[in-house]
Scaffold this motif. Structure first.
Motif, mmCIF file in Angstrom:
data_model
loop_
_atom_site.group_PDB
_atom_site.id
_atom_site.type_symbol
_atom_site.label_atom_id
_atom_site.label_comp_id
_atom_site.label_asym_id
_atom_site.label_seq_id
_atom_site.Cartn_x
_atom_site.Cartn_y
_atom_site.Cartn_z
ATOM 1 N N GLN A 34 0.835 -1.208 0.000
ATOM 2 C CA GLN A 34 0.000 0.000 0.000
ATOM 3 C C GLN A 34 0.869 1.257 0.000
ATOM 4 O O GLN A 34 0.535 2.255 -0.656
ATOM 5 C CB GLN A 34 -0.927 0.021 1.232
ATOM 6 C CG GLN A 34 -1.963 -1.097 1.263
ATOM 7 C CD GLN A 34 -1.486 -2.311 2.030
ATOM 8 O OE1 GLN A 34 -0.374 -2.787 1.789
ATOM 9 N NE2 GLN A 34 -2.316 -2.799 2.933
ATOM 10 N N MET A 35 1.987 1.208 0.727
ATOM 11 C CA MET A 35 2.900 2.352 0.747
ATOM 12 C C MET A 35 3.497 2.600 -0.639
ATOM 13 O O MET A 35 3.622 3.749 -1.077
ATOM 14 C CB MET A 35 4.023 2.104 1.765
ATOM 15 C CG MET A 35 3.567 2.072 3.207
ATOM 16 S SD MET A 35 4.952 1.749 4.337
ATOM 17 C CE MET A 35 4.101 1.728 5.922
ATOM 18 N N ASN A 37 2.156 1.747 -3.491
ATOM 19 C CA ASN A 37 1.079 2.237 -4.358
ATOM 20 C C ASN A 37 0.835 3.727 -4.145
ATOM 21 O O ASN A 37 0.658 4.484 -5.109
ATOM 22 C CB ASN A 37 -0.205 1.456 -4.102
ATOM 23 C CG ASN A 37 -0.093 -0.001 -4.542
ATOM 24 O OD1 ASN A 37 0.774 -0.346 -5.347
ATOM 25 N ND2 ASN A 37 -0.950 -0.856 -4.003
ATOM 26 N N ARG A 38 0.823 4.149 -2.873
ATOM 27 C CA ARG A 38 0.601 5.577 -2.573
ATOM 28 C C ARG A 38 1.749 6.420 -3.109
ATOM 29 O O ARG A 38 1.549 7.533 -3.598
ATOM 30 C CB ARG A 38 0.431 5.778 -1.061
ATOM 31 C CG ARG A 38 -0.902 5.293 -0.518
ATOM 32 C CD ARG A 38 -1.156 5.855 0.880
ATOM 33 N NE ARG A 38 -0.202 5.358 1.852
ATOM 34 C CZ ARG A 38 -0.371 4.254 2.596
ATOM 35 N NH1 ARG A 38 -1.482 3.509 2.425
ATOM 36 N NH2 ARG A 38 0.532 3.875 3.465
ATOM 37 N N GLU A 41 1.317 6.803 -6.829
ATOM 38 C CA GLU A 41 0.214 7.707 -7.163
ATOM 39 C C GLU A 41 0.589 9.164 -6.976
ATOM 40 O O GLU A 41 0.111 10.042 -7.695
ATOM 41 C CB GLU A 41 -1.007 7.365 -6.297
ATOM 42 C CG GLU A 41 -1.647 6.029 -6.654
ATOM 43 C CD GLU A 41 -2.681 5.597 -5.627
ATOM 44 O OE1 GLU A 41 -2.915 6.366 -4.656
ATOM 45 O OE2 GLU A 41 -3.247 4.495 -5.781
ATOM 46 N N SER A 42 1.432 9.436 -5.987
ATOM 47 C CA SER A 42 1.804 10.828 -5.707
ATOM 48 C C SER A 42 3.170 11.205 -6.268
ATOM 49 O O SER A 42 3.648 12.311 -6.053
ATOM 50 C CB SER A 42 1.797 11.060 -4.185
ATOM 51 O OG SER A 42 2.681 10.154 -3.553
#
Length: 273
Positions: A34-35, A37-38, A41-42
């Motif tokens: 999840q880290m 992926n974030r 995305e940013s």
């Protein structure tokens, strides 16, 4: 993707997670995908990505330590929050003083607090337990006990020859809360071990460690309550020397709540007629 590549990717992920756990990076082991992926995305840079991971892990580790400190403190459940204390109900209590104590500067200054009152239910224990909770949240090792539990525990240690070990439970924490001296009059009529309480008070006094003490026993009555005037005098001398004295003279909040409950049900009965 071939089954061989999938298998290799799974092995890598498992090895990565295992290394994270070995290093104590528990959150990263569970949430690394999840880290990532974030971060994608940013469009985070490498430094920001790593910095976010470190900050997140540090916050998680700090929270785990706080939870451990609270658990080991033996504070009764439910935990008492200072924000839940009704200062308006006790107008004689100096709210500014309590808020000042809540900064925990008294621990840094090696000071203690004595909460005293003639009546029960005025909020002594609530505030004491709230300050103890704050101490845990600010990384102070804290321990809570009632006066009778402490004396009975140490008395058992005398007979079992484990007194030194039991004493460390009360002398090693940064903050010790001894609550409810006076609620246990009948229990302590048989076992009046003032010298055992003195051992704890004296050791903490010599070690410059903070204490929170709550009682509804008036100062002249301590000797009768503890059963030893000479030892009691020594206890009082050490408690009062470096203590902030907070006297709460007011009505019982428990009695108030009981009255409100009775009014509630009386009103319901009248409405049902």
């Amino acid at each position: 993707m071939s089954s061989k590549n999938k298998s290799y990717g799974k092995e890598q992920a498992e090895a990565f997670a295992e290394n994270c756990r070995y290093l104590g990076l528990k959150l990263l082991a569970e949430e690394y995908q999840q880290m990532i992926n974030r971060a994608n995305e940013s469009s985070l840079g490498y430094y920001d990505f790593i910095n976010n991971i470190v900050q997140t892990e540090a916050a998680a580790k700090k929270q785990r330590r706080i939870e451990t400190l609270i658990k080991n403190s033996r504070l009764p459940q439910p935990l008492k929050m200072l924000a839940d204390f009704d200062f308006d109900f006790q107008p004689s209590l100096d709210r500014r003083l309590i808020m000042d104590l809540a900064t925990l500067g008294f621990i840094e200054r090696n000071e203690s607090i004595l909460f005293t009152s003639k009546a029960n239910g005025v909020g002594k224990s609530h505030i004491a337990r709230s300050l103890a909770l704050l101490a845990c949240q600010h990384d102070y090792k804290t321990y809570y006990t009632t006066c009778s539990d402490l004396i009975n525990d140490l008395n058992a240690g005398v007979y079992e020859k484990t007194l030194a070990k039991r004493m460390r439970k009360y002398t090693s924490p940064d903050l010790l809360v001894i609550d409810e001296m006076g609620h246990d009059r009948l229990e302590l009529q048989v076992v009046k071990e003032a010298h055992l309480l003195f051992k704890i008070i004296d050791q903490r006094y010599n070690d410059n460690k903070s204490l929170i003490f709550t009682t509804n026993v008036e100062e002249p009555d301590w000797a009768e309550f503890l059963g030893d005037p000479i030892t009691t005098s020594a206890i009082l001398d050490r408690i009062f020397h470096h203590s902030v004295i907070v006297r709460i003279d007011g009505p019982s909040y428990r009695m108030y709540q009981s009255e409100q409950l009775q009014k509630k049900y009386t009103s319901k009965k009248q409405e049902a007629k």
